[in-house]
Write an enzyme that holds these catalytic residues in place. Structure first.
Site, PDB file in Angstrom:
ATOM      1  N   PRO A  42      27.325  76.442  57.329  1.00 10.01           N
ATOM      2  CA  PRO A  42      28.233  77.660  57.031  1.00 10.01           C
ATOM      3  C   PRO A  42      29.552  77.807  57.385  1.00 10.01           C
ATOM      4  O   PRO A  42      30.420  78.065  57.031  1.00 10.01           O
ATOM      5  CB  PRO A  42      27.335  78.732  56.996  1.00 10.01           C
ATOM      6  CG  PRO A  42      26.284  78.349  57.671  1.00 10.01           C
ATOM      7  CD  PRO A  42      26.082  76.918  57.816  1.00 10.01           C
ATOM      8  N   ASP A 202      44.445  31.018  93.644  1.00  8.49           N
ATOM      9  CA  ASP A 202      45.667  30.972  94.643  1.00  8.49           C
ATOM     10  C   ASP A 202      44.782  30.903  95.981  1.00  8.49           C
ATOM     11  O   ASP A 202      44.031  31.180  96.229  1.00  8.49           O
ATOM     12  CB  ASP A 202      46.574  32.047  94.459  1.00  8.49           C
ATOM     13  CG  ASP A 202      47.683  31.626  93.512  1.00  8.49           C
ATOM     14  OD1 ASP A 202      47.593  30.542  92.951  1.00  8.49           O
ATOM     15  OD2 ASP A 202      48.471  32.769  93.144  1.00  8.49           O
ATOM     16  N   LYS A 224      45.853  25.141  96.838  1.00  9.63           N
ATOM     17  CA  LYS A 224      45.775  24.128  98.101  1.00  9.63           C
ATOM     18  C   LYS A 224      44.959  22.899  97.334  1.00  9.63           C
ATOM     19  O   LYS A 224      43.811  22.880  96.986  1.00  9.63           O
ATOM     20  CB  LYS A 224      44.792  24.852  99.040  1.00  9.63           C
ATOM     21  CG  LYS A 224      44.664  23.978 100.065  1.00  9.63           C
ATOM     22  CD  LYS A 224      43.792  24.798 101.522  1.00  9.63           C
ATOM     23  CE  LYS A 224      42.566  25.387 100.646  1.00  9.63           C
ATOM     24  NZ  LYS A 224      41.817  26.235 101.512  1.00  9.63           N
ATOM     25  N   GLY A 255      47.104  36.477  94.367  1.00 15.21           N
ATOM     26  CA  GLY A 255      47.286  37.474  95.649  1.00 15.21           C
ATOM     27  C   GLY A 255      48.011  38.579  95.058  1.00 15.21           C
ATOM     28  O   GLY A 255      49.307  38.610  94.487  1.00 15.21           O
ATOM     29  N   ASP A 257      50.034  41.703  93.464  1.00 10.12           N
ATOM     30  CA  ASP A 257      50.251  41.887  91.917  1.00 10.12           C
ATOM     31  C   ASP A 257      50.735  40.548  91.377  1.00 10.12           C
ATOM     32  O   ASP A 257      51.537  39.994  91.926  1.00 10.12           O
ATOM     33  CB  ASP A 257      51.374  43.125  91.943  1.00 10.12           C
ATOM     34  CG  ASP A 257      51.692  43.503  90.590  1.00 10.12           C
ATOM     35  OD1 ASP A 257      50.877  44.255  90.031  1.00 10.12           O
ATOM     36  OD2 ASP A 257      52.552  43.062  89.840  1.00 10.12           O
TER      37      ASP A 257
HETATM   38  N1  SAH Z   1      52.117  38.594  94.467  1.00  9.67           N
HETATM   39  C1  SAH Z   1      52.203  38.692  95.757  1.00  9.67           C
HETATM   40  C2  SAH Z   1      53.019  38.066  96.822  1.00  9.67           C
HETATM   41  C3  SAH Z   1      53.124  36.450  96.438  1.00  9.67           C
HETATM   42  S1  SAH Z   1      54.372  35.651  97.700  1.00  9.67           S
HETATM   43  C4  SAH Z   1      51.971  40.403  96.417  1.00  9.67           C
HETATM   44  O1  SAH Z   1      52.391  41.151  95.419  1.00  9.67           O
HETATM   45  O2  SAH Z   1      51.532  40.474  97.435  1.00  9.67           O
HETATM   46  C5  SAH Z   1      53.251  35.446  98.802  1.00  9.67           C
HETATM   47  C6  SAH Z   1      53.600  36.217  99.944  1.00  9.67           C
HETATM   48  O3  SAH Z   1      53.133  37.576 100.020  1.00  9.67           O
HETATM   49  C7  SAH Z   1      53.274  35.816 101.438  1.00  9.67           C
HETATM   50  O4  SAH Z   1      54.073  34.611 102.007  1.00  9.67           O
HETATM   51  C8  SAH Z   1      53.575  36.797 102.176  1.00  9.67           C
HETATM   52  O5  SAH Z   1      54.731  37.067 102.405  1.00  9.67           O
HETATM   53  C9  SAH Z   1      52.978  37.987 101.205  1.00  9.67           C
HETATM   54  N2  SAH Z   1      51.330  38.274 101.236  1.00  9.67           N
HETATM   55  C10 SAH Z   1      50.147  37.979 100.565  1.00  9.67           C
HETATM   56  N3  SAH Z   1      49.364  38.213 101.191  1.00  9.67           N
HETATM   57  C11 SAH Z   1      49.557  38.812 102.259  1.00  9.67           C
HETATM   58  C12 SAH Z   1      48.782  39.207 103.416  1.00  9.67           C
HETATM   59  N4  SAH Z   1      47.501  39.349 103.317  1.00  9.67           N
HETATM   60  N5  SAH Z   1      49.473  39.424 104.674  1.00  9.67           N
HETATM   61  C13 SAH Z   1      50.648  39.445 104.860  1.00  9.67           C
HETATM   62  N6  SAH Z   1      51.660  39.158 103.713  1.00  9.67           N
HETATM   63  C14 SAH Z   1      50.884  38.726 102.640  1.00  9.67           C
END
Ligand code: SAH
Length: 409
Positions: A42, A202, A224, A255, A257
Site C-alpha cells: 500500500p 619489464d 632483459k 614499472g 605508471d
Molecule cells: N613509468 C615509470 C618510468 C619508466 S622510465 C614510472 O612511472 O615510474 C624508467 C626510469 O624510471 C628509470 O630510469 C628511473 O629513472 C625511474 N625509476 C623507475 N623505478 C625506479 C626506482 N625504483 N627507483 C628510482 N628510479 C626509478
C-alpha cells in the site's frame, strides 16, 4: 538442509510483497539481475518510488493477496507484518513456488545468500543449519576482500566469447606496477595479475611479485633478454597482439605508471588498431614515489608549488632548465643517471645556483634504496664516488635539501 542454486531470473516474474527498506533491497537486486519484478504494497519507501519511476519494476498499490502468487517463479515476503509474510509463504508453497521470508528465515522455502560479485563471478554464502544471516554476511565480506585483493587465482578456464562459443576474445591490461616494492602496486593491479594467463614484464617495477604467480602463468620478460639484445617496442607490441589474439588475458606489467615514460600509449594504440580490448591500471610513478620514499616532498608550502618531470635522454628541455634557474618548480629527472654530468653542466651554464640542492634516489622503495645528496656543483663528484646506478630519480630544487622536514627544535 539448504542447497545453493544459481537461478537465472532473467525475464521471469518475481513477486515482492512490502514497501520498506528490505523489500527495496530485494526488489532492486532482483530487477538488476533481470527479473520482471512486481511490488505489492500500500505504501513505498523512497528507493522503491525511484525504482518505479525509473521503470525498473511494477507497483501494485494494495495489500498482497493469494492471487498475486499466480504465475510467479519466486516470492519475497518482506512486509512488516510477520504473520502476513508467513501466510504469503504458505500460499507460495501450496503452488510450489519458492519463497523467501524476510521476517523469519525459517518460514519460507528459500533463503537469499549473502553475495559478493567480482570478475564475472558471484559467490553466495548461506547457512546449512539454523539461519544466521549476520554470520553469512561476515563470511561474505571476508571472501569479498580476498577476491578483491587479488590473492586468489581468478583465471578463466573457459574463454568468454561474444557469441557464446567459437571466437576467443583476449584482452590486455596495462598495469602500472609502482616503483618496485611489491606492496606498492594498486589493488586493481593485483586483481589483474590474479586473472592473467600471461604476464609480459619489464625490468623495473614489482618484479618480486612474479614469483608468487601460479606456476602455469607464462611470464615473458621483455625488459632483459639474454645476449643483451633489448626487445624493441615493435617486438613488444607484436608479443602483446599475438598473445591476446590467442584468447588470453594478458597483463603488461610496467614499472611506475604506464603512461609516464612507459610507452603505454604506443601499446594501447597498437592493440586498439588490432581491435583488442585494452584496460589501463594507473600506477604509483617513481617520479613521485622516489622522492617521497626519500622523504622529499616534490611540492612544499612556502618552498615550491610546482613540479616538472623530464626524461634524461639527451639534453634537458628548456622548461626543465628554466624551472631550476628561477626556482619555480622542483625538477625530477627520470632515466638521468648516465647523462647526469651533462645535465648539471647545462643547468649551471643556464645560470642555476651552484648551491641548488640535488638528491639522487636509487632503487626507490626497495630494500637497496640509497639517497645521495649534494649541491648542484658537487653532485657529479658525489654520484661518482658513491657509484650511483640506474634506476634512479634525480630531484633538483630546494625541497631536496637534507633536513627540510626535520622537526623544529
Ligand atoms: N613509468 C615509470 C618510468 C619508466 S622510465 C614510472 O612511472 O615510474 C624508467 C626510469 O624510471 C628509470 O630510469 C628511473 O629513472 C625511474 N625509476 C623507475 N623505478 C625506479 C626506482 N625504483 N627507483 C628510482 N628510479 C626509478
Amino acid at each position: 538442509m539448504t542447497t545453493l542454486l544459481g537461478l537465472d531470473v532473467t525475464g521471469r516474474p518475481v513477486l515482492v510483497a512490502g514497501g520498506g527498506a528490505v523489500a527495496a533491497r530485494r526488489a532492486t537486486s532482483m530487477a538488476a539481475d533481470g527479473a520482471v519484478v512486481t511490488v505489492v504494497a500500500p505504501q513505498l519507501c523512497e528507493d522503491l518510488v525511484d525504482a518505479v519511476l525509473d521503470g525498473a519494476l511494477t507497483w501494485v498499490d494494495r495489500e498482497v493477496c493469494e492471487g498475486d502468487v499466480e504465475g510467479m517463479w519466486l516470492v519475497h515476503a518482506a512486509t512488516d507484518d510477520a504473520r502476513a509474510n508467513a501466510r504469503l509463504c504458505d500460499w507460495a508453497t501450496a503452488r510450489r513456488t519458492w519463497s523467501v521470508c524476510a521476517s523469519e528465515v525459517g518460514e519460507g522455502t528459500a533463503r537469499t545468500p549473502a553475495t559478493a560479485r567480482h570478475a564475472g563471478l558471484v559467490v553466495g554464502v548461506a547457512s546449512t543449519d539454523g539461519p544466521d544471516p549476520a554470520r553469512a554476511r561476515a563470511v561474505r565480506d571476508q571472501l569479498a576482500l580476498t577476491l578483491e585483493t587479488g590473492d586468489l587465482d581468478l583465471r578463466r578456464h573457459r574463454p568468454v566469447s561474444a557469441s557464446g562459443g567459437g571466437n576467443r576474445v583476449g584482452r590486455v591490461v596495462l598495469v602500472g606496477g609502482g616503483p618496485g616494492a611489491a606492496d606498492l602496486i594498486t589493488v586493481r593491479g593485483r586483481q589483474a595479475l590474479a586473472e592473467a594467463d600471461v604476464v609480459v614484464t619489464d625490468r623495473l617495477g614489482p618484479t618480486s611479485l612474479l614469483r608468487s604467480l601460479r606456476k602455469d602463468v607464462e611470464v615473458i620478460d621483455v625488459g632483459k633478454v639474454p645476449g643483451a639484445h633489448a626487445t624493441t617496442q615493435d617486438e613488444i607490441n607484436a608479443v602483446l597482439v599475438e598473445q591476446a589474439q590467442r584468447g588470453r588475458v594478458v597483463v603488461r606489467l610496467k614499472g611506475g605508471d604506464p603512461f609516464l615514460f612507459g610507452r603505454g600509449g604506443e601499446e594501447q594504440s597498437e592493440l586498439a588498431a588490432h581491435g583488442i580490448p585494452v584496460e589501463v591500471v594507473p600506477g604509483v610513478s617513481s617520479a613521485l614515489a622516489g622522492p617521497a620514499a626519500a622523504g622529499i616532498p616534490v611540492t612544499h608550502r612556502g618552498t615550491v608549488g610546482a613540479v616538472h618531470v623530464a626524461h634524461g635522454h639527451g639534453t634537458l628541455n628548456r622548461a626543465a632548465v628554466q624551472c631550476v634557474v628561477d626556482s619555480s618548480a622542483t625538477l625530477v629527472v627520470l632515466m638521468g643517471v648516465s647523462l647526469l654530468g651533462q645535465h648539471v653542466a647545462q643547468l649551471l651554464a643556464a645560470g642555476a645556483s651552484p648551491a641548488t640542492p640535488v638528491a639522487v634516489v636509487e632503487d626507490a622503495t626497495l630494500p637497496s634504496q640509497r639517497v645521495t645528496r649534494a649541491a648542484l656543483c658537487d653532485v657529479v663528484e658525489a654520484a661518482r664516488e658513491s657509484g650511483v646506478r640506474a634506476p634512479a630519480v634525480v630531484v633538483v630544487g630546494d625541497v631536496a635539501v637534507a633536513g627540510l622536514l626535520a622537526a623544529p627544535p
